[in-house]
Design a protein around this motif. Sequence first.
Motif, short mmCIF file in Angstrom:
data_model
loop_
_atom_site.label_atom_id
_atom_site.label_comp_id
_atom_site.label_asym_id
_atom_site.label_seq_id
_atom_site.Cartn_x
_atom_site.Cartn_y
_atom_site.Cartn_z
N ILE A 145 0.77 -1.30 -0.04
CA ILE A 145 0.19 0.10 0.05
C ILE A 145 0.80 1.26 -0.04
N ILE A 146 1.71 1.30 0.94
CA ILE A 146 2.83 2.45 0.94
C ILE A 146 3.38 2.54 -0.45
N GLY A 147 3.29 3.72 -0.97
CA GLY A 147 3.95 4.08 -2.29
C GLY A 147 2.88 4.17 -3.48
N LEU A 148 1.78 3.47 -3.25
CA LEU A 148 0.79 3.59 -4.39
C LEU A 148 0.27 4.92 -4.59
N THR A 149 0.13 5.31 -5.67
CA THR A 149 -0.78 6.65 -6.03
C THR A 149 -1.77 6.56 -5.81
N GLN A 182 1.26 14.44 -1.58
CA GLN A 182 1.25 14.76 -3.07
C GLN A 182 1.01 13.48 -4.16
N GLY A 183 -0.24 13.21 -3.50
CA GLY A 183 -0.75 11.82 -4.30
C GLY A 183 -0.17 10.57 -4.06
N ILE A 184 0.37 10.35 -3.04
CA ILE A 184 1.14 9.10 -2.71
C ILE A 184 0.95 8.56 -1.47
N ILE A 185 0.48 7.30 -1.28
CA ILE A 185 0.25 6.90 0.15
C ILE A 185 1.52 6.87 0.92
N THR A 186 1.62 7.51 2.08
CA THR A 186 2.71 7.35 2.74
C THR A 186 2.34 6.54 4.13
N THR A 187 1.39 6.72 4.64
CA THR A 187 1.16 5.91 5.98
C THR A 187 -0.36 5.42 5.94
N TYR A 188 -0.65 4.60 6.80
CA TYR A 188 -2.08 4.10 7.03
C TYR A 188 -2.31 3.89 8.34
N GLU A 189 -3.44 3.92 8.64
CA GLU A 189 -3.86 3.48 10.19
C GLU A 189 -5.29 3.02 10.38
N ILE A 190 -5.58 2.30 11.12
CA ILE A 190 -6.85 1.80 11.47
C ILE A 190 -7.40 2.49 12.59
N ILE A 191 -8.43 3.30 12.63
CA ILE A 191 -9.10 4.20 13.35
C ILE A 191 -10.24 3.58 14.02
N PRO A 192 -10.15 2.87 15.18
CA PRO A 192 -11.11 2.20 15.83
C PRO A 192 -12.49 2.46 15.73
N GLU A 193 -12.64 3.90 16.20
CA GLU A 193 -14.03 4.38 16.24
C GLU A 193 -13.98 6.14 16.25
N HIS A 194 -14.89 6.60 15.54
CA HIS A 194 -14.88 8.04 15.48
C HIS A 194 -15.99 8.79 16.36
#
Length: 156
Positions: free
Chosen positions: A101-105, A144-156
């Motif tokens: 996922i990291i690095g995908l546009t 800049q249009g590239i995925i740099t990080t991801y996270e799972i947010i448990p609740e909003h």
Amino acid sequence: MIIVNFLILARFLLVDTGILFIFASVAFAIFCFYCLSKKKMRHKSWMLISVALFAIAIYQSNNFFDLGIGIPRKFSAENWAKTEAVERHFMVDDLLQSTNIIGLTEEDALALLGTPDYIHTDDLLSYIIDQPFDESTLDFHLNQGIITTYEIIPEH
């Protein structure tokens, strides 16, 4: 009014959760085994009723307790697209392990996962992955249009 509330709660606990069907199937199975052992029942076909009640209980429990029976756990773009947003949490681990996922546009991520169903901004793609009352999301942060990080947010 108290009786009405009690009846609503009883229906919820007994029918919607599948508990009623579990108790009924177990009780009926015990009854059938007893009758068969005492030779009061000639046909074993009565056990099919117990099995049918238990199958209904599993189906009801699956719907209520979100057991994920019949929901894909292996990630693919096709599975992601055909699975309801609230049931995607079953395949998130596979998505994160099997896909870089990291690095995908942003365009590649949208092609893979479709349009985000929670937030879509220049620096965030957010997908609902759990029950509506939890609203857990899988968030991809963009630079800049590239995925740099991801996270799972448990609740909003």
